[in-house]
Design a protein around this motif. Structure first.
Motif, PDB file in Angstrom:
ATOM      1  N   HIS A 176      22.723 -38.089  49.886  1.00 39.20           N
ATOM      2  CA  HIS A 176      20.912 -37.050  49.636  1.00 39.20           C
ATOM      3  C   HIS A 176      20.563 -37.699  48.518  1.00 39.20           C
ATOM      4  O   HIS A 176      19.075 -37.619  47.842  1.00 39.20           O
ATOM      5  CB  HIS A 176      20.276 -35.745  49.652  1.00 39.20           C
ATOM      6  N   LEU A 177      20.812 -36.935  47.365  1.00 40.35           N
ATOM      7  CA  LEU A 177      21.072 -36.756  45.995  1.00 40.35           C
ATOM      8  C   LEU A 177      20.693 -38.570  45.585  1.00 40.35           C
ATOM      9  O   LEU A 177      19.757 -38.977  44.151  1.00 40.35           O
ATOM     10  CB  LEU A 177      21.617 -35.594  45.242  1.00 40.35           C
ATOM     11  N   VAL A 178      21.804 -39.564  45.816  1.00 45.10           N
ATOM     12  CA  VAL A 178      22.135 -40.432  45.378  1.00 45.10           C
ATOM     13  C   VAL A 178      20.580 -41.381  45.964  1.00 45.10           C
ATOM     14  O   VAL A 178      20.451 -42.081  45.661  1.00 45.10           O
ATOM     15  CB  VAL A 178      23.241 -41.711  45.611  1.00 45.10           C
ATOM     16  N   ARG A 179      19.689 -40.878  47.658  1.00 46.48           N
ATOM     17  CA  ARG A 179      19.160 -41.652  47.932  1.00 46.48           C
ATOM     18  C   ARG A 179      17.716 -41.529  46.477  1.00 46.48           C
ATOM     19  O   ARG A 179      17.216 -42.273  47.095  1.00 46.48           O
ATOM     20  CB  ARG A 179      19.293 -41.588  49.189  1.00 46.48           C
ATOM     21  N   ILE A 180      17.907 -40.124  46.828  1.00 42.17           N
ATOM     22  CA  ILE A 180      16.038 -40.106  45.668  1.00 42.17           C
ATOM     23  C   ILE A 180      16.619 -40.352  44.677  1.00 42.17           C
ATOM     24  O   ILE A 180      15.322 -40.879  44.223  1.00 42.17           O
ATOM     25  CB  ILE A 180      16.329 -38.234  45.473  1.00 42.17           C
ATOM     26  N   ALA A 181      17.884 -40.600  44.110  1.00 45.74           N
ATOM     27  CA  ALA A 181      18.104 -40.995  42.063  1.00 45.74           C
ATOM     28  C   ALA A 181      17.051 -42.456  42.417  1.00 45.74           C
ATOM     29  O   ALA A 181      17.004 -42.753  41.563  1.00 45.74           O
ATOM     30  CB  ALA A 181      18.833 -41.141  41.463  1.00 45.74           C
ATOM     31  N   GLN A 182      17.557 -43.315  43.508  1.00 45.02           N
ATOM     32  CA  GLN A 182      17.268 -44.776  43.484  1.00 45.02           C
ATOM     33  C   GLN A 182      15.559 -45.029  43.978  1.00 45.02           C
ATOM     34  O   GLN A 182      15.504 -46.274  43.871  1.00 45.02           O
ATOM     35  CB  GLN A 182      17.713 -45.154  44.634  1.00 45.02           C
ATOM     36  N   GLN A 183      15.270 -44.226  43.954  1.00 42.50           N
ATOM     37  CA  GLN A 183      13.795 -43.558  44.022  1.00 42.50           C
ATOM     38  C   GLN A 183      13.319 -43.300  42.553  1.00 42.50           C
ATOM     39  O   GLN A 183      12.364 -44.201  43.009  1.00 42.50           O
ATOM     40  CB  GLN A 183      12.728 -43.120  45.060  1.00 42.50           C
ATOM     41  N   LEU A 184      13.277 -43.008  41.803  1.00 38.60           N
ATOM     42  CA  LEU A 184      12.986 -42.744  40.199  1.00 38.60           C
ATOM     43  C   LEU A 184      12.854 -43.780  39.511  1.00 38.60           C
ATOM     44  O   LEU A 184      13.347 -43.636  38.476  1.00 38.60           O
ATOM     45  CB  LEU A 184      13.954 -41.523  40.255  1.00 38.60           C
ATOM     46  N   ASP A 185      11.914 -44.879  39.565  1.00 41.54           N
ATOM     47  CA  ASP A 185      11.580 -45.619  39.258  1.00 41.54           C
ATOM     48  C   ASP A 185      10.025 -45.438  39.188  1.00 41.54           C
ATOM     49  O   ASP A 185       9.276 -45.342  40.643  1.00 41.54           O
ATOM     50  CB  ASP A 185      12.107 -46.374  38.766  1.00 41.54           C
ATOM     51  N   PRO A 186       9.037 -44.855  37.760  1.00 40.61           N
ATOM     52  CA  PRO A 186       7.134 -45.280  38.300  1.00 40.61           C
ATOM     53  C   PRO A 186       6.885 -46.145  38.488  1.00 40.61           C
ATOM     54  O   PRO A 186       5.818 -45.726  39.931  1.00 40.61           O
ATOM     55  CB  PRO A 186       7.113 -45.227  36.442  1.00 40.61           C
ATOM     56  N   VAL A 187       7.108 -47.524  38.652  1.00 44.04           N
ATOM     57  CA  VAL A 187       6.788 -49.331  39.140  1.00 44.04           C
ATOM     58  C   VAL A 187       7.212 -48.773  41.044  1.00 44.04           C
ATOM     59  O   VAL A 187       6.330 -48.773  41.624  1.00 44.04           O
ATOM     60  CB  VAL A 187       7.506 -49.944  38.712  1.00 44.04           C
ATOM     61  N   LEU A 188       8.396 -48.026  41.561  1.00 45.56           N
ATOM     62  CA  LEU A 188       8.885 -48.220  42.191  1.00 45.56           C
ATOM     63  C   LEU A 188       8.459 -46.589  43.486  1.00 45.56           C
ATOM     64  O   LEU A 188       7.280 -46.727  43.926  1.00 45.56           O
ATOM     65  CB  LEU A 188       9.775 -47.431  42.639  1.00 45.56           C
ATOM     66  N   MET A 189       7.474 -46.025  41.970  1.00 42.63           N
ATOM     67  CA  MET A 189       6.505 -44.522  43.113  1.00 42.63           C
ATOM     68  C   MET A 189       5.353 -45.193  43.009  1.00 42.63           C
ATOM     69  O   MET A 189       4.311 -43.751  43.097  1.00 42.63           O
ATOM     70  CB  MET A 189       7.002 -43.277  42.103  1.00 42.63           C
ATOM     71  N   GLY A 190       5.217 -45.723  42.680  1.00 36.85           N
ATOM     72  CA  GLY A 190       3.495 -46.504  42.530  1.00 36.85           C
ATOM     73  C   GLY A 190       2.602 -45.171  41.784  1.00 36.85           C
ATOM     74  O   GLY A 190       1.294 -45.173  41.422  1.00 36.85           O
ATOM     75  N   VAL A 191       3.220 -45.418  40.187  1.00 37.01           N
ATOM     76  CA  VAL A 191       2.890 -44.063  39.631  1.00 37.01           C
ATOM     77  C   VAL A 191       2.425 -45.281  38.352  1.00 37.01           C
ATOM     78  O   VAL A 191       2.556 -46.676  38.026  1.00 37.01           O
ATOM     79  CB  VAL A 191       3.877 -43.625  38.439  1.00 37.01           C
ATOM     80  N   ARG A 192       0.561 -44.863  37.938  1.00 33.64           N
ATOM     81  CA  ARG A 192       0.084 -46.354  37.521  1.00 33.64           C
ATOM     82  C   ARG A 192      -0.450 -45.151  35.664  1.00 33.64           C
ATOM     83  O   ARG A 192      -1.565 -45.449  35.289  1.00 33.64           O
ATOM     84  CB  ARG A 192      -1.750 -46.567  38.128  1.00 33.64           C
ATOM     85  N   THR A 193      -0.265 -44.005  35.905  1.00 35.66           N
ATOM     86  CA  THR A 193      -0.704 -43.365  34.267  1.00 35.66           C
ATOM     87  C   THR A 193       0.294 -42.675  33.372  1.00 35.66           C
ATOM     88  O   THR A 193       1.237 -42.269  34.358  1.00 35.66           O
ATOM     89  CB  THR A 193      -1.487 -41.834  35.031  1.00 35.66           C
ATOM     90  N   LEU A 194       0.355 -42.390  32.099  1.00 39.35           N
ATOM     91  CA  LEU A 194       1.819 -41.758  31.747  1.00 39.35           C
ATOM     92  C   LEU A 194       2.083 -40.194  32.350  1.00 39.35           C
ATOM     93  O   LEU A 194       2.586 -40.285  31.560  1.00 39.35           O
ATOM     94  CB  LEU A 194       0.868 -41.987  29.934  1.00 39.35           C
ATOM     95  N   GLU A 195       0.856 -39.440  32.901  1.00 40.55           N
ATOM     96  CA  GLU A 195       0.801 -38.418  33.075  1.00 40.55           C
ATOM     97  C   GLU A 195       1.759 -37.760  34.564  1.00 40.55           C
ATOM     98  O   GLU A 195       2.688 -37.567  34.544  1.00 40.55           O
ATOM     99  CB  GLU A 195      -0.192 -37.401  32.946  1.00 40.55           C
ATOM    100  N   ALA A 196       1.581 -38.637  35.356  1.00 38.97           N
ATOM    101  CA  ALA A 196       2.161 -39.081  36.164  1.00 38.97           C
ATOM    102  C   ALA A 196       3.741 -39.746  35.688  1.00 38.97           C
ATOM    103  O   ALA A 196       4.679 -39.193  36.675  1.00 38.97           O
ATOM    104  CB  ALA A 196       2.317 -40.382  37.173  1.00 38.97           C
ATOM    105  N   GLU A 197       3.589 -40.675  35.200  1.00 40.86           N
ATOM    106  CA  GLU A 197       5.218 -41.325  34.060  1.00 40.86           C
ATOM    107  C   GLU A 197       6.455 -40.065  34.121  1.00 40.86           C
ATOM    108  O   GLU A 197       7.457 -40.070  33.749  1.00 40.86           O
ATOM    109  CB  GLU A 197       5.024 -41.733  33.466  1.00 40.86           C
ATOM    110  N   SER A 198       5.321 -38.769  32.906  1.00 42.52           N
ATOM    111  CA  SER A 198       6.572 -38.502  32.713  1.00 42.52           C
ATOM    112  C   SER A 198       7.004 -37.003  33.767  1.00 42.52           C
ATOM    113  O   SER A 198       7.806 -36.770  33.192  1.00 42.52           O
ATOM    114  CB  SER A 198       5.349 -37.545  31.340  1.00 42.52           C
ATOM    115  N   LEU A 199       5.701 -36.672  34.941  1.00 45.23           N
ATOM    116  CA  LEU A 199       6.434 -36.244  35.966  1.00 45.23           C
ATOM    117  C   LEU A 199       7.895 -37.098  36.368  1.00 45.23           C
ATOM    118  O   LEU A 199       9.265 -36.132  36.525  1.00 45.23           O
ATOM    119  CB  LEU A 199       5.733 -36.031  36.857  1.00 45.23           C
TER     120      LEU A 199
END
Length: 441
Positions: A324-347
């Motif tokens: 379960h955690l490996v699947r989460i780890a494979q998503q933790l890229d700001p681009v893949l998560m649709g992040v567009r700001t530095l603030e969200a990227e830091s999270l």
């Protein structure tokens, strides 16, 4: 209405107190039997086998050695008690021969015993036992056997405590399992609170989640103390060898969970500030909410794993948690998560070490856990100037306003292709503004 509500709260408080007390009684019932058997056994042995009259110090040493303890090994406690009682009796008998018996003699002997105890060791139990026993030697009526035989009673009591722990051991894994599961259940609730705060975009709820994360520390201290105690019990028991591997594994898991909780506090604090001052994109809100919710599920699975009795089921649950955690780890890229700001990227970047800690809690090494993370693609911070290259922002408000207007115009002409800045696209504005500042200076 107010009286009825107060009465209901009082009844609920009493029920909670009663149930907590009954749980402690159930958990400590076997150890209570050990204490009784050890204390009475040591007294009978010293009286009928050694021929000592009223060997109260034998029973005292055995009872205190096996007393309910948390956060320290039983071996150390027993040695502290046995040596402390023995030295206290010896010092008390020796000084009583020199000073006699009386109140002021007891005060002097007590002071000397405490000072000697503090010189020899920093253990609290050791100091208390030395002082208490030396004082009792002076205040109690001397035995017919004469001085120094009561120190032998103390040794007998300690020996009976060790013998009881070795021959009739308690399963040391019960309390650590229960307290670890309680900690992880509370940690899972914290992550649920964090996900709910992000989904509702409520900074106040995020601050509450931070407070809940801080409240996990006492639960961790209790669980960690139980593991330390259990490892000490396993060392003394003839059955303990079979329990040591699970206890060592649980200790490693709790150490990694402690690091994950610390990272969660940092994440929640940053998230609360972000929600209060910055508007993130809808895609970032959804993706971060999803990740936090999935982490809550993973922590719940981990809690079920560490608390289960069967080895193979515990291994299976940890393997499920890991996947379960490996699947989460494979998503933790700001681009893949649709992040567009530095603030969200830091999270997002703060979640990554948190997931690594939880992966280590399942049994992975640090390097293996890091390898599970999806490699970062282009990071927003790569486009920003280095900190040492950024000039100081002018203090003149008028100058700041002019630079901001120029940055907005430039961003509309080039950075956004004439579309203007998106409401949450602070990255472009930040880069343009800093570039303009460097050019002006």
């Amino acid at each position: 209405m107010g009286v009825s509500h107060a009465w209901s709260r009082l009844v609920q408080s009493f029920c909670d107190w009663f149930m907590t007390g009954m749980r402690r009684v159930r958990e400590g019932f076997f150890q209570s039997l050990q204490i009784v058997a050890s204390g009475i056994g040591a007294y009978i042995f010293a009286q009928h086998v050694l021929g000592h009259s009223e060997p109260i110090f034998a029973a005292t040493a055995a009872i205190v050695s096996l007393g309910y303890v948390r956060g320290a090994t039983h071996a150390r406690r027993m040695l502290e008690v046995t040596i402390g009682v023995t030295l206290g009796v010896i010092i008390g008998d020796a000084l009583m021969l020199l000073l006699g018996r009386g109140i002021w003699q007891a005060a002097v002997i007590l002071l000397i015993s405490i000072l000697v105890a503090r010189f020899l060791d920093d253990g609290i139990i050791f100091t208390i036992q030395m002082g208490l026993q030396s004082c009792l030697v002076v205040l109690m009526t001397p035995t017919v056997e004469g001085p120094f035989l009561r120190s032998l009673d103390a040794i007998v009591g300690g020996a009976f405590a060790f013998l009881m722990m070795f021959l009739f051991p308690k399963d040391p894994r019960v309390s650590p399992r229960w307290n670890s599961q309680k900690l992880l259940a509370a940690y899972s609730d914290v992550l649920k609170e964090s996900a709910a705060a992000m989904e509702a975009y409520d900074s106040k709820a995020a601050w509450m989640a931070l407070a809940s994360a801080r409240n996990l520390q006492p639960l961790y201290a209790t669980a960690d103390g139980e593991v330390v105690t259990a490892k000490g019990m396993a060392q003394l028991s003839w059955l303990g060898r079979s329990h040591r591997s699970e206890l060592l594994e649980l200790a490693s898991t709790l150490n990694a969970v402690d690091l994950a909780i610390r990272n969660t506090r940092v994440l929640n604090r940053r998230m609360a500030s972000t929600l209060a001052h910055v508007q993130l994109s809808e895609s970032a809100i959804i993706s971060l909410t999803t990740v936090l919710s999935k982490l809550s599920v993973a922590v719940t699975l981990l809690g079920e794993a560490v608390s289960h009795r069967e080895d193979h089921i515990r291994s299976d649950l940890k393997a499920q948690t890991e996947r379960h955690l490996v699947r989460i780890a494979q998503q933790l890229d700001p681009v893949l998560m649709g992040v567009r700001t530095l603030e969200a990227e830091s999270l997002v970047l703060m979640v990554r070490p948190l997931v690594v800690d939880l992966l280590e809690a399942t049994g992975k090494s640090h390097d293996e856990a890091v390898q599970c993370l999806v490699p970062l693609t282009v990071s927003m911070t790569e486009h920003a100037p280095r900190t040492q290259q950024i000039p100081a922002i002018p203090q003149d408000p008028q100058k700041q306003r002019e630079l901001l207007d120029q940055a907005l115009e430039q961003s509309e002409d080039s950075s956004t292709g004439g579309r203007g800045l998106c409401p949450d696209d602070t990255r472009t504005l930040n880069i343009v503004l800093r570039s303009q500042l460097r050019g002006d200076q």
